[in-house]
Design a protein around this motif. Structure first.
Motif, PDB file in Angstrom:
ATOM      1  N   GLU A   1     -12.424  -4.180 -50.896  1.00 55.57           N
ATOM      2  CA  GLU A   1     -12.358  -2.743 -51.148  1.00 55.57           C
ATOM      3  C   GLU A   1     -13.728  -2.183 -51.519  1.00 55.57           C
ATOM      4  O   GLU A   1     -13.940  -0.978 -51.484  1.00 55.57           O
ATOM      5  CB  GLU A   1     -11.370  -2.441 -52.285  1.00 55.57           C
ATOM      6  CG  GLU A   1      -9.919  -2.744 -51.928  1.00 55.57           C
ATOM      7  CD  GLU A   1      -8.972  -2.339 -53.040  1.00 55.57           C
ATOM      8  OE1 GLU A   1      -9.454  -1.825 -54.069  1.00 55.57           O
ATOM      9  OE2 GLU A   1      -7.760  -2.532 -52.876  1.00 55.57           O
ATOM     10  N   ARG A   2     -14.646  -3.082 -51.885  1.00 55.04           N
ATOM     11  CA  ARG A   2     -15.954  -2.609 -52.338  1.00 55.04           C
ATOM     12  C   ARG A   2     -17.050  -3.511 -51.771  1.00 55.04           C
ATOM     13  O   ARG A   2     -17.081  -4.705 -52.040  1.00 55.04           O
ATOM     14  CB  ARG A   2     -16.006  -2.604 -53.871  1.00 55.04           C
ATOM     15  CG  ARG A   2     -17.304  -2.048 -54.434  1.00 55.04           C
ATOM     16  CD  ARG A   2     -17.208  -1.887 -55.930  1.00 55.04           C
ATOM     17  NE  ARG A   2     -18.413  -1.319 -56.488  1.00 55.04           N
ATOM     18  CZ  ARG A   2     -18.571  -0.975 -57.755  1.00 55.04           C
ATOM     19  NH1 ARG A   2     -17.572  -1.161 -58.605  1.00 55.04           N
ATOM     20  NH2 ARG A   2     -19.697  -0.446 -58.191  1.00 55.04           N
ATOM     21  N   LEU A   3     -17.959  -2.921 -50.981  1.00 58.02           N
ATOM     22  CA  LEU A   3     -19.080  -3.674 -50.436  1.00 58.02           C
ATOM     23  C   LEU A   3     -20.157  -3.844 -51.498  1.00 58.02           C
ATOM     24  O   LEU A   3     -20.273  -3.022 -52.412  1.00 58.02           O
ATOM     25  CB  LEU A   3     -19.673  -2.936 -49.233  1.00 58.02           C
ATOM     26  CG  LEU A   3     -18.763  -2.733 -48.027  1.00 58.02           C
ATOM     27  CD1 LEU A   3     -19.429  -1.829 -47.005  1.00 58.02           C
ATOM     28  CD2 LEU A   3     -18.394  -4.069 -47.392  1.00 58.02           C
ATOM     29  N   SER A   4     -20.945  -4.886 -51.368  1.00 59.17           N
ATOM     30  CA  SER A   4     -22.081  -5.052 -52.282  1.00 59.17           C
ATOM     31  C   SER A   4     -23.088  -3.943 -52.036  1.00 59.17           C
ATOM     32  O   SER A   4     -23.116  -3.322 -50.956  1.00 59.17           O
ATOM     33  CB  SER A   4     -22.746  -6.410 -52.058  1.00 59.17           C
ATOM     34  OG  SER A   4     -23.410  -6.432 -50.803  1.00 59.17           O
ATOM     35  N   LYS A   5     -23.924  -3.681 -53.030  1.00 54.76           N
ATOM     36  CA  LYS A   5     -24.924  -2.621 -52.888  1.00 54.76           C
ATOM     37  C   LYS A   5     -25.842  -2.898 -51.709  1.00 54.76           C
ATOM     38  O   LYS A   5     -26.186  -1.997 -50.932  1.00 54.76           O
ATOM     39  CB  LYS A   5     -25.748  -2.487 -54.175  1.00 54.76           C
ATOM     40  CG  LYS A   5     -26.755  -1.345 -54.120  1.00 54.76           C
ATOM     41  CD  LYS A   5     -27.532  -1.242 -55.406  1.00 54.76           C
ATOM     42  CE  LYS A   5     -28.475  -0.038 -55.361  1.00 54.76           C
ATOM     43  NZ  LYS A   5     -29.412  -0.088 -54.228  1.00 54.76           N
ATOM     44  N   GLU A   6     -26.248  -4.160 -51.553  1.00 55.78           N
ATOM     45  CA  GLU A   6     -27.146  -4.516 -50.456  1.00 55.78           C
ATOM     46  C   GLU A   6     -26.481  -4.268 -49.108  1.00 55.78           C
ATOM     47  O   GLU A   6     -27.096  -3.706 -48.188  1.00 55.78           O
ATOM     48  CB  GLU A   6     -27.563  -5.975 -50.576  1.00 55.78           C
ATOM     49  CG  GLU A   6     -28.530  -6.425 -49.485  1.00 55.78           C
ATOM     50  CD  GLU A   6     -28.930  -7.886 -49.625  1.00 55.78           C
ATOM     51  OE1 GLU A   6     -29.770  -8.337 -48.825  1.00 55.78           O
ATOM     52  OE2 GLU A   6     -28.400  -8.572 -50.525  1.00 55.78           O
ATOM     53  N   ALA A   7     -25.213  -4.683 -48.986  1.00 54.43           N
ATOM     54  CA  ALA A   7     -24.492  -4.496 -47.724  1.00 54.43           C
ATOM     55  C   ALA A   7     -24.317  -3.013 -47.420  1.00 54.43           C
ATOM     56  O   ALA A   7     -24.475  -2.574 -46.269  1.00 54.43           O
ATOM     57  CB  ALA A   7     -23.132  -5.185 -47.792  1.00 54.43           C
ATOM     58  N   LEU A   8     -24.001  -2.229 -48.462  1.00 54.28           N
ATOM     59  CA  LEU A   8     -23.811  -0.795 -48.274  1.00 54.28           C
ATOM     60  C   LEU A   8     -25.113  -0.116 -47.881  1.00 54.28           C
ATOM     61  O   LEU A   8     -25.152   0.726 -46.971  1.00 54.28           O
ATOM     62  CB  LEU A   8     -23.256  -0.173 -49.556  1.00 54.28           C
ATOM     63  CG  LEU A   8     -22.866   1.305 -49.476  1.00 54.28           C
ATOM     64  CD1 LEU A   8     -21.803   1.527 -48.401  1.00 54.28           C
ATOM     65  CD2 LEU A   8     -22.366   1.795 -50.829  1.00 54.28           C
ATOM     66  N   ASP A   9     -26.210  -0.479 -48.546  1.00 55.40           N
ATOM     67  CA  ASP A   9     -27.520   0.091 -48.221  1.00 55.40           C
ATOM     68  C   ASP A   9     -27.896  -0.209 -46.778  1.00 55.40           C
ATOM     69  O   ASP A   9     -28.383   0.660 -46.043  1.00 55.40           O
ATOM     70  CB  ASP A   9     -28.592  -0.449 -49.164  1.00 55.40           C
ATOM     71  CG  ASP A   9     -28.497   0.139 -50.561  1.00 55.40           C
ATOM     72  OD1 ASP A   9     -27.768   1.135 -50.727  1.00 55.40           O
ATOM     73  OD2 ASP A   9     -29.151  -0.385 -51.476  1.00 55.40           O
ATOM     74  N   ASN A  10     -27.682  -1.467 -46.354  1.00 54.78           N
ATOM     75  CA  ASN A  10     -28.013  -1.853 -44.983  1.00 54.78           C
ATOM     76  C   ASN A  10     -27.165  -1.085 -43.975  1.00 54.78           C
ATOM     77  O   ASN A  10     -27.648  -0.668 -42.914  1.00 54.78           O
ATOM     78  CB  ASN A  10     -27.804  -3.354 -44.792  1.00 54.78           C
ATOM     79  CG  ASN A  10     -28.843  -4.183 -45.508  1.00 54.78           C
ATOM     80  OD1 ASN A  10     -29.946  -3.706 -45.799  1.00 54.78           O
ATOM     81  ND2 ASN A  10     -28.520  -5.432 -45.796  1.00 54.78           N
TER      82      ASN A  10
END
Length: 215
Positions: free
Chosen positions: A156-165
């Motif tokens: 339900e929640r992507l990591s910050k790094e994955a979301l930024d990418n």
């Protein structure tokens, strides 16, 4: 248990918790109400109220305590409690992001005008309305892209790094689409015998990538 013991318990809970970031989010979400009328966390989060009180009564000390928590988490090989980007850099990043967003919207409107007859050009209110619709369209596309990535990752929640990418890739795709649309619009105008003065997207991007000369 006295106040110092309660604070120590709360601090160590953040140091060792796998969901420390969510706990910190809960603390900071209640702070506005805590400052106004003494609101507090309840249930499983109640032990963190010592940190809520510290943030209200001594905000600078609270920041130093969070720095200490981050140091201890780092020593233990755990993820940092907070985003390591300083607040000033976050503000600068958001300012730059909004500027780039406005530039993309203006460019989208300019390209749309290249495709339209002179009498149907977007100006004034119609241009603003077009940019609002385009911004909403991009937001919907971005949200769908993020949702598909969450489903693919089973979370339900992507990591910050994955979301930024993911967001970086989304805007790269938008820029590529704008480049293609601009080239198409200029080709169509040339076919109609309309010569449009201007710099190509590739030439502009190459110029922007050049380093400033040393002064």
């Amino acid at each position: 248990m006295d106040s110092r013991d309660k604070l120590l318990e709360a601090v160590n809970e953040l140091v060792g918790a796998e969901d420390a970031r969510q706990k910190l989010d809960a603390i900071e979400a209640v702070l506005p109400a805590a400052r106004r009328y003494g609101a507090a966390l309840t249930g499983e989060l109640e032990t963190l109220n010592a940190l809520v009180r510290l943030a209200v009564e001594a905000p600078e000390t609270y920041k130093r305590v969070l720095d200490l928590v981050d140091d201890k988490r780092k020593e233990a090989g755990l993820l940092p409690l907070r985003d390591p980007v300083p607040r000033y850099d976050k503000v600068s990043y958001m300012r730059e992001f909004m500027q780039q967003k406005r530039q993309r919207l203006r460019r989208a409107a300019d390209i749309e005008n290249l495709m339209r007859p002179e009498k149907d050009r977007l100006v004034g209110k119609s241009r603003i309305e077009f940019m609002d619709r385009q911004a909403a369209k991009w937001k919907e596309q971005r949200d769908r892209m993020i949702e598909r990535a969450r489903e693919a990752a089973g979370t339900e929640r992507l990591s910050k790094e994955a979301l930024d990418n993911l967001i970086r890739q989304f805007w790269a795709n938008v820029d590529a689409e704008l480049d293609a649309l601009e080239d198409l619009a200029r080709e169509e105008r040339l076919k109609r015998g309309i010569v449009t003065p201007g710099i190509s997207a590739g030439a502009l991007h190459a110029t922007l990538r050049q380093k400033e000369p040393r002064r």
